[in-house]
Design a protein around this motif. Structure first.
Motif, PDB file in Angstrom:
ATOM      1  N   CYS A 188      -4.179   1.150 -21.413  1.00 25.06           N
ATOM      2  CA  CYS A 188      -4.918   1.064 -20.074  1.00 25.06           C
ATOM      3  C   CYS A 188      -4.800  -0.187 -19.619  1.00 25.06           C
ATOM      4  O   CYS A 188      -4.493  -0.587 -18.306  1.00 25.06           O
ATOM      5  CB  CYS A 188      -6.232   1.443 -20.411  1.00 25.06           C
ATOM      6  N   LYS A 189      -5.067  -1.298 -20.335  1.00 23.37           N
ATOM      7  CA  LYS A 189      -5.134  -2.775 -19.864  1.00 23.37           C
ATOM      8  C   LYS A 189      -3.683  -3.410 -19.666  1.00 23.37           C
ATOM      9  O   LYS A 189      -3.356  -3.552 -18.641  1.00 23.37           O
ATOM     10  CB  LYS A 189      -5.764  -3.666 -20.906  1.00 23.37           C
ATOM     11  N   GLU A 190      -2.602  -2.947 -20.585  1.00 21.15           N
ATOM     12  CA  GLU A 190      -1.407  -3.155 -20.228  1.00 21.15           C
ATOM     13  C   GLU A 190      -0.689  -2.474 -19.230  1.00 21.15           C
ATOM     14  O   GLU A 190      -0.001  -3.140 -18.305  1.00 21.15           O
ATOM     15  CB  GLU A 190      -0.539  -2.926 -21.781  1.00 21.15           C
ATOM     16  N   GLU A 191      -1.127  -1.333 -18.927  1.00 24.27           N
ATOM     17  CA  GLU A 191      -0.457  -0.604 -17.725  1.00 24.27           C
ATOM     18  C   GLU A 191      -1.181  -0.928 -16.429  1.00 24.27           C
ATOM     19  O   GLU A 191      -0.572  -1.133 -15.287  1.00 24.27           O
ATOM     20  CB  GLU A 191      -0.461   1.010 -18.271  1.00 24.27           C
ATOM     21  N   THR A 192      -2.307  -1.445 -16.478  1.00 24.85           N
ATOM     22  CA  THR A 192      -2.898  -1.841 -15.309  1.00 24.85           C
ATOM     23  C   THR A 192      -2.319  -3.176 -14.845  1.00 24.85           C
ATOM     24  O   THR A 192      -1.998  -3.524 -13.785  1.00 24.85           O
ATOM     25  CB  THR A 192      -4.575  -2.082 -15.580  1.00 24.85           C
ATOM     26  N   ASP A 193      -2.230  -4.095 -15.931  1.00 21.45           N
ATOM     27  CA  ASP A 193      -1.530  -5.499 -15.860  1.00 21.45           C
ATOM     28  C   ASP A 193       0.106  -5.129 -15.147  1.00 21.45           C
ATOM     29  O   ASP A 193       0.234  -5.828 -14.355  1.00 21.45           O
ATOM     30  CB  ASP A 193      -1.299  -6.168 -17.060  1.00 21.45           C
ATOM     31  N   ARG A 194       0.644  -4.075 -15.657  1.00 19.19           N
ATOM     32  CA  ARG A 194       2.037  -4.101 -14.992  1.00 19.19           C
ATOM     33  C   ARG A 194       2.014  -3.455 -13.884  1.00 19.19           C
ATOM     34  O   ARG A 194       2.728  -3.894 -12.899  1.00 19.19           O
ATOM     35  CB  ARG A 194       2.693  -2.820 -16.058  1.00 19.19           C
ATOM     36  N   PHE A 195       1.042  -2.385 -13.573  1.00 14.98           N
ATOM     37  CA  PHE A 195       0.968  -1.944 -12.367  1.00 14.98           C
ATOM     38  C   PHE A 195       0.537  -3.054 -11.145  1.00 14.98           C
ATOM     39  O   PHE A 195       1.270  -3.181 -10.114  1.00 14.98           O
ATOM     40  CB  PHE A 195      -0.368  -0.990 -12.233  1.00 14.98           C
ATOM     41  N   ILE A 196      -0.186  -3.986 -11.412  1.00 16.82           N
ATOM     42  CA  ILE A 196      -0.676  -4.925 -10.601  1.00 16.82           C
ATOM     43  C   ILE A 196       0.687  -5.980 -10.413  1.00 16.82           C
ATOM     44  O   ILE A 196       0.910  -6.004  -8.927  1.00 16.82           O
ATOM     45  CB  ILE A 196      -1.811  -5.811 -10.951  1.00 16.82           C
ATOM     46  N   LYS A 197       1.173  -6.415 -11.462  1.00 12.93           N
ATOM     47  CA  LYS A 197       2.219  -7.302 -11.432  1.00 12.93           C
ATOM     48  C   LYS A 197       3.382  -6.645 -10.648  1.00 12.93           C
ATOM     49  O   LYS A 197       3.942  -7.340  -9.580  1.00 12.93           O
ATOM     50  CB  LYS A 197       2.792  -7.412 -12.590  1.00 12.93           C
ATOM     51  N   GLU A 198       3.668  -5.355 -11.018  1.00 15.73           N
ATOM     52  CA  GLU A 198       4.880  -4.851 -10.215  1.00 15.73           C
ATOM     53  C   GLU A 198       4.697  -4.559  -8.626  1.00 15.73           C
ATOM     54  O   GLU A 198       5.607  -4.632  -7.678  1.00 15.73           O
ATOM     55  CB  GLU A 198       5.256  -3.479 -10.861  1.00 15.73           C
ATOM     56  N   LEU A 199       3.351  -4.149  -8.315  1.00 16.58           N
ATOM     57  CA  LEU A 199       3.053  -3.919  -6.912  1.00 16.58           C
ATOM     58  C   LEU A 199       3.066  -5.131  -6.297  1.00 16.58           C
ATOM     59  O   LEU A 199       3.545  -5.165  -4.929  1.00 16.58           O
ATOM     60  CB  LEU A 199       1.923  -3.121  -6.908  1.00 16.58           C
ATOM     61  N   LEU A 200       2.690  -6.160  -6.841  1.00 17.21           N
ATOM     62  CA  LEU A 200       2.550  -7.372  -5.828  1.00 17.21           C
ATOM     63  C   LEU A 200       4.001  -7.923  -5.881  1.00 17.21           C
ATOM     64  O   LEU A 200       4.148  -8.563  -4.850  1.00 17.21           O
ATOM     65  CB  LEU A 200       1.479  -8.636  -6.814  1.00 17.21           C
ATOM     66  N   LYS A 201       4.808  -7.665  -7.026  1.00 21.93           N
ATOM     67  CA  LYS A 201       6.102  -8.243  -6.904  1.00 21.93           C
ATOM     68  C   LYS A 201       6.851  -7.775  -5.550  1.00 21.93           C
ATOM     69  O   LYS A 201       7.902  -8.284  -5.049  1.00 21.93           O
ATOM     70  CB  LYS A 201       6.737  -8.094  -8.196  1.00 21.93           C
ATOM     71  N   LYS A 202       6.527  -6.440  -5.332  1.00 19.11           N
ATOM     72  CA  LYS A 202       7.309  -5.882  -4.136  1.00 19.11           C
ATOM     73  C   LYS A 202       7.078  -6.749  -2.792  1.00 19.11           C
ATOM     74  O   LYS A 202       7.882  -6.547  -1.839  1.00 19.11           O
ATOM     75  CB  LYS A 202       6.844  -4.471  -3.962  1.00 19.11           C
ATOM     76  N   GLU A 203       6.131  -7.431  -2.695  1.00 13.74           N
ATOM     77  CA  GLU A 203       5.524  -8.124  -1.564  1.00 13.74           C
ATOM     78  C   GLU A 203       5.376  -6.975  -0.264  1.00 13.74           C
ATOM     79  O   GLU A 203       5.928  -7.454   0.855  1.00 13.74           O
ATOM     80  CB  GLU A 203       6.495  -9.222  -1.184  1.00 13.74           C
ATOM     81  N   TYR A 204       4.986  -5.966  -0.484  1.00  9.99           N
ATOM     82  CA  TYR A 204       4.650  -5.065   0.608  1.00  9.99           C
ATOM     83  C   TYR A 204       3.429  -5.744   1.384  1.00  9.99           C
ATOM     84  O   TYR A 204       2.550  -6.164   1.022  1.00  9.99           O
ATOM     85  CB  TYR A 204       4.014  -3.652   0.247  1.00  9.99           C
ATOM     86  N   PRO A 205       3.784  -5.950   2.919  1.00  9.87           N
ATOM     87  CA  PRO A 205       2.742  -6.716   3.504  1.00  9.87           C
ATOM     88  C   PRO A 205       1.431  -6.202   3.908  1.00  9.87           C
ATOM     89  O   PRO A 205       0.224  -6.951   3.871  1.00  9.87           O
ATOM     90  CB  PRO A 205       3.423  -6.959   4.743  1.00  9.87           C
ATOM     91  N   ASN A 206       1.304  -4.801   3.601  1.00  9.87           N
ATOM     92  CA  ASN A 206      -0.017  -4.089   3.930  1.00  9.87           C
ATOM     93  C   ASN A 206      -0.184  -3.109   2.776  1.00  9.87           C
ATOM     94  O   ASN A 206      -1.253  -2.204   2.874  1.00  9.87           O
ATOM     95  CB  ASN A 206       0.347  -3.300   5.448  1.00  9.87           C
ATOM     96  N   VAL A 207       0.408  -3.220   1.529  1.00 12.17           N
ATOM     97  CA  VAL A 207      -0.074  -2.366   0.463  1.00 12.17           C
ATOM     98  C   VAL A 207      -0.400  -3.287  -0.630  1.00 12.17           C
ATOM     99  O   VAL A 207       0.370  -4.313  -1.185  1.00 12.17           O
ATOM    100  CB  VAL A 207       0.971  -1.574   0.180  1.00 12.17           C
TER     101      VAL A 207
END
Ligand code: GUN
Ligand code: ZN
Length: 450
Positions: A188-207
């Motif tokens: 749960c912790k590792e996948e949450t970290d991965r989710f946050i890191k990968e979503l932020l890496k996309k640099e979607y301006p509004n997501v």
């Protein structure tokens, strides 16, 4: 006139009637005004027409390009759905015959387990983003499922179709009747970290990502602590559920005997901040509401769901009297409708039911409910510096409403002014009346592919 950013060009100008909320007025109707949007998607000006028309040409904007709204049209801010399960959209409108805890184990967890399959996820997530955008939801605070890749896909689809979104990969490590539908605490912790890191890496301006413990009964104390730490270290939003039905409140007492209340569980695990939004709260005590106020945490009122699975009736007036931030949520699919117009109507119905029970109860007005669906929602998500109403410098998230479309759901009669027209739209309107949707200045409905 406040047009400080001289590097921005004017991209759109609308002329006509604008309806929004302000800190002082639940509904402000501005007639014969012009609203300018710059090429960064921000509101550049909103003025009386005669005060600005001569300046437009100086700014290089052809007055012939002004979008003139018709007599039965207005612009309103995009609606903010502060709580929706994108993953439950596949069964929205069905399976409403069990109370919460049985409902989760019987219908919800088996369906959510299917999001391991990215084709299934792609089909449902495409449909829910498009449906809610058509219904005028420009901002959605989404629960996905425990699956990181499918949750990332939801973020990608929101960005592609042009919906502002907070997206949560769901975290749960206990009390699931579906054995494959939970994670170990470390996963749960590792996948949450991965989710946050990968979503932020996309640099979607509004997501953006939102830390998402499903609710206290699905999470061990150590998982809740981990998630509190992740949210605080990264200054992220948090979403969860609280005090939805009485059986659940009792269960939390037995699972967390060291905590004074359900709210205390989240408080003790550092999950209550001014970026936290908790769904339902039907059975919160006044003491608990005080903790919400002190921490700046918000409540998402989900009336369709509260009634559909017989959870309770939130007294919104009491929450507002406690100065707790409050927005509305569809809570698809405990709520059967993916429309914020429905959330407004069910909010009014619940408020009226409370007045039937207690004539001293002060019923909400349609104007107050309009505010909750727009500016209130933006405050609940701490996005009110960016969206929620038509203020210079905010992003232009807006709906073009036409109450008089051919074969539409609304009939008008002589002498009806803009306030009556607004009330009819809120009570009778649907997506046929929402002819255009803008998010951050971009027209996202009609869809480019239709
Ligand atoms: N509490 C925990 N999970 C859920 C959910 O998926 N829907 C609702 N309505 N309540 C919940
Ligand atoms: Zn929910």
């Amino acid at each position: 006139m406040n047009r400080n950013d001289t590097t921005a060009r004017i991209a759109h100008v609308f002329r006509g009637t604008f309806v929004h909320s302000t800190p002082r007025a639940a509904v402000e109707i501005l007639q014969n005004c012009v609203l300018g949007v710059d090429d960064k998607g921000k509101i550049a000006f909103i003025e009386k027409h005669q005060d600005v028309v001569s300046l437009l040409e100086i700014w290089g904007f052809e007055t012939s390009d002004i979008k003139q709204l018709g007599q039965y049209e207005f612009l309103m801010p995009g609606m903010v759905d502060t709580h929706i399960h994108a993953s439950q959209y596949s069964y929205a409108g069905t399976a409403l015959d069990l109370p919460l805890l049985e409902w989760l184990n019987t219908y919800t967890f088996p369906v959510e387990a299917k999001y391991k399959d990215l084709d299934f996820a792609n089909d449902v997530y495409t449909k829910v983003v498009r449906r809610t955008l058509k219904n005028g939801t420009t901002t959605a605070c989404y629960f996905a499922t425990i699956h990181t890749d499918a949750s990332l896909l939801l973020g990608e689809l929101a960005d592609r179709f042009g919906q502002r979104a907070l997206v949560g990969k769901v975290c749960m490590d206990c009390n699931s009747a579906v054995p494959q539908y939970k994670e170990s605490p470390s996963e749960c912790k590792e996948e949450t970290d991965r989710f946050i890191k990968e979503l932020l890496k996309k640099e979607y301006p509004n997501v953006k990502p939102v830390v998402t413990p499903r609710f206290a009964p699905s999470c061990s104390s150590s998982l809740l602590s981990e998630l509190g730490e992740i949210a605080n270290n990264n200054k992220l939003h948090v979403q969860s559920h609280i005090s939805e039905n009485k059986e659940e409140v009792e269960l939390v007492k037995t699972l967390f005997p060291g905590c004074k209340s359900y709210t205390d569980v989240y408080l003790k695990h550092n999950l209550l901040t001014d970026r936290t939004i908790m769904a339902h709260g039907c059975h919160l005590t006044d003491e608990e509401l005080e903790i919400f106020r002190e921490t700046g945490s918000a409540v998402s009122h989900c009336p369709n769901s509260n009634i559909s699975i017989c959870s309770g009736m939130l007294n919104v007036r009491n929450v507002l009297n406690h100065k707790v931030k409050l927005g509305l949520g569809t809570d698809v699919a405990g709520g059967y409708s993916p429309s914020m117009l429905d959330a407004m109507r069910r909010t009014l119905d619940t408020s009226k039911a409370l007045t039937i029970q207690d004539p001293q109860h002060k019923t909400l007005s349609f104007e107050e409910v309009f505010r909750l669906a727009t500016l209130g929602g933006s405050e609940a998500l701490s996005l009110d510096d960016q969206i929620g109403n038509f203020v210079v410098g905010k992003d232009f998230d807006a709906l073009r409403v036409n109450v008089c479309v051919p074969d539409g759901p609304i009939d008008l009669f002589p002498g009806e002014g803009p306030k009556v027209i607004l009330e009819k739209f809120l009570n009778l309107g649907d997506d046929r009346n929402i002819t255009e949707v803008y998010m951050a200045g971009r027209r996202v409905v009609p869809f480019p592919d239709t």
